[in-house]
Design an enzyme around this catalytic site. Sequence first.
Site, PDB file in Angstrom:
ATOM      1  N   ARG A 121       0.903  -1.170   0.000  1.00 14.92           N
ATOM      2  CA  ARG A 121       0.000   0.000   0.000  1.00 14.92           C
ATOM      3  C   ARG A 121       0.923   1.196   0.000  1.00 14.92           C
ATOM      4  NH1 ARG A 121      -2.247   4.194  -0.357  1.00 14.92           N
ATOM      5  NH2 ARG A 121      -4.199   4.855   0.635  1.00 14.92           N
ATOM      6  N   HIS A 124       1.870   7.157   1.750  1.00  9.11           N
ATOM      7  CA  HIS A 124       0.771   8.134   1.677  1.00  9.11           C
ATOM      8  C   HIS A 124       0.488   8.714   3.053  1.00  9.11           C
ATOM      9  CE1 HIS A 124      -1.350   4.619   3.238  1.00  9.11           C
ATOM     10  NE2 HIS A 124      -2.323   5.440   3.620  1.00  9.11           N
ATOM     11  N   HIS A 126      -3.029  11.118   5.169  1.00 12.80           N
ATOM     12  CA  HIS A 126      -4.422  11.575   5.011  1.00 12.80           C
ATOM     13  C   HIS A 126      -4.894  12.400   6.193  1.00 12.80           C
ATOM     14  CE1 HIS A 126      -4.687   7.730   7.077  1.00 12.80           C
ATOM     15  NE2 HIS A 126      -4.315   7.097   5.972  1.00 12.80           N
ATOM     16  N   GLU A 130      -5.599   6.833  11.559  1.00 12.50           N
ATOM     17  CA  GLU A 130      -5.829   5.458  11.095  1.00 12.50           C
ATOM     18  C   GLU A 130      -5.512   4.474  12.211  1.00 12.50           C
ATOM     19  OE1 GLU A 130      -4.075   4.534   7.286  1.00 12.50           O
ATOM     20  OE2 GLU A 130      -3.461   2.536   7.933  1.00 12.50           O
ATOM     21  N   HIS A 169       2.872   7.186   5.984  1.00 12.77           N
ATOM     22  CA  HIS A 169       3.087   5.777   6.318  1.00 12.77           C
ATOM     23  C   HIS A 169       2.986   4.886   5.091  1.00 12.77           C
ATOM     24  CE1 HIS A 169      -1.195   6.835   6.887  1.00 12.77           C
ATOM     25  NE2 HIS A 169      -1.453   5.643   6.379  1.00 12.77           N
ATOM     26  N   GLU A 192     -10.544   5.486   1.904  1.00 11.24           N
ATOM     27  CA  GLU A 192      -9.253   4.895   1.545  1.00 11.24           C
ATOM     28  C   GLU A 192      -8.922   5.154   0.070  1.00 11.24           C
ATOM     29  OE1 GLU A 192      -6.951   3.651   3.298  1.00 11.24           O
ATOM     30  OE2 GLU A 192      -5.712   2.657   1.789  1.00 11.24           O
TER      31      GLU A 192
HETATM   32 MN    MN Z   1      -3.368   5.141   5.457  1.00 12.43          MN
END
Ligand code: MN
Length: 414
Positions: A121, A124, A126, A130, A169, A192
């Site tokens: 993943r 990124h 946000h 999380e 992360h 997401e």
């Molecule tokens: Mn994330």
Amino acid sequence: MLSRRSVLATAAAGAAVSATAAAAASFGNPDEPPQGAINAKNPASVTDPGPQDPAISNQLQSAFSPPATDVGSMRQIWSSFNTSPRRIQDGGWAREVTQRSFPISTTIAGVNMRLTAGGIRELHWHQAAEWAYMTYGNCRVTVLDPSGRPYVADVKEGDLWYFPAGYPHSLQGLGPDGCEFVICFDNGAASEFNTLLVTDWLAHTPPAVLGKNFGVPEETFANIPLHNLWIFQGKLPGDLEAVRKAMTGNAALPPEPFTFSLASAPYVTNTKAGSLQVADSNSFKVSTTVAGALATIKPGGMREMHWHPNADEWQYYIKGKARMGVFNTGPNVLTMDFNPGDIGYVPRNFGHYVENIGDTDLQFFAVFRTPQYQEVSLSDWLAHSPPQMVAEHLNVDPAMVPHWPGSDVFIMPG
Ligand code: MN
Ligand code: MN
């Protein structure tokens, strides 16, 4: 003092007197007009000639035939990842249930993600914090705090991570078969599918600016991807210690870990009826906006009637079969059934209980958008109210009231 026998006799006499006035309202079926299958004298009243989908209705029997005590029109408390479309890439997939499809879920948005061994993943960040619970396999997480202190750890089934809002992360599946986990954002509207991605930013920055920013010729970035990666297949990463050394350099380490084992957290209760474990900011220091609880309930057992004074409850059902009843003013009462992959939601202060209605262990985790886990037990409250007053409310023997389960019970046996 009234004996139990005389209370019952009085209740019976009262029932006889009012039998003609209120023909149907009764213990277990209080409403006028009465509702529920038990009222149906004509058998055709409960049949469903169709069309219908038994695969769904058989899973949700409380919706198909609610208890007669259900009443009103509460907003839906049930949702599921099972009905959410998966966004599949090479390297894994994700699906989400946010406030958009589950309107009651204002404080938490849920994401279910799978990463293959080596699947990444991408790097990124946000707007929401999380919190995540590992349901399968092994995963490596990396994060950097705003003081420039990097962190990397490997997590397994039962482990958590927490990244505060804005902390950048990455996640990567490890051997032998990658991982699966559930992410909870501390905002019901978070998605997401809409995060700040390192590839998006670099592809949309003039090459000369990239060169100047990193102090290298702009040609260094001649081969960057022009479209974001989000989830992609990577190589299996190396040994954790070697990777930690390579990424840390001269930087300091963060004072508190960003990962925690909920499954091996101390038990709040652990009896033959089941167990409850809690991780909030008291034990998992970095998790300042989300508290988590892991409940395991044996067949026939029940998470007792209670509520949470400081936060809504968002639930993810891991295994077994559950039935939850939720109560609010009105009165409004809704009972729904939950299976693995389903999501439940209980607004702050709404009373609720969760029964194991299957013949195997029921397990679910619950998250709350608060630094500290809190609950109030109905039974504990009544047991610690004046017994005579409680008896006058409920027409029960006052002598039994102080013996009702107290604050340390949480789960009642079947
Ligand atoms: Mn994330
Ligand atoms: Mn609860």
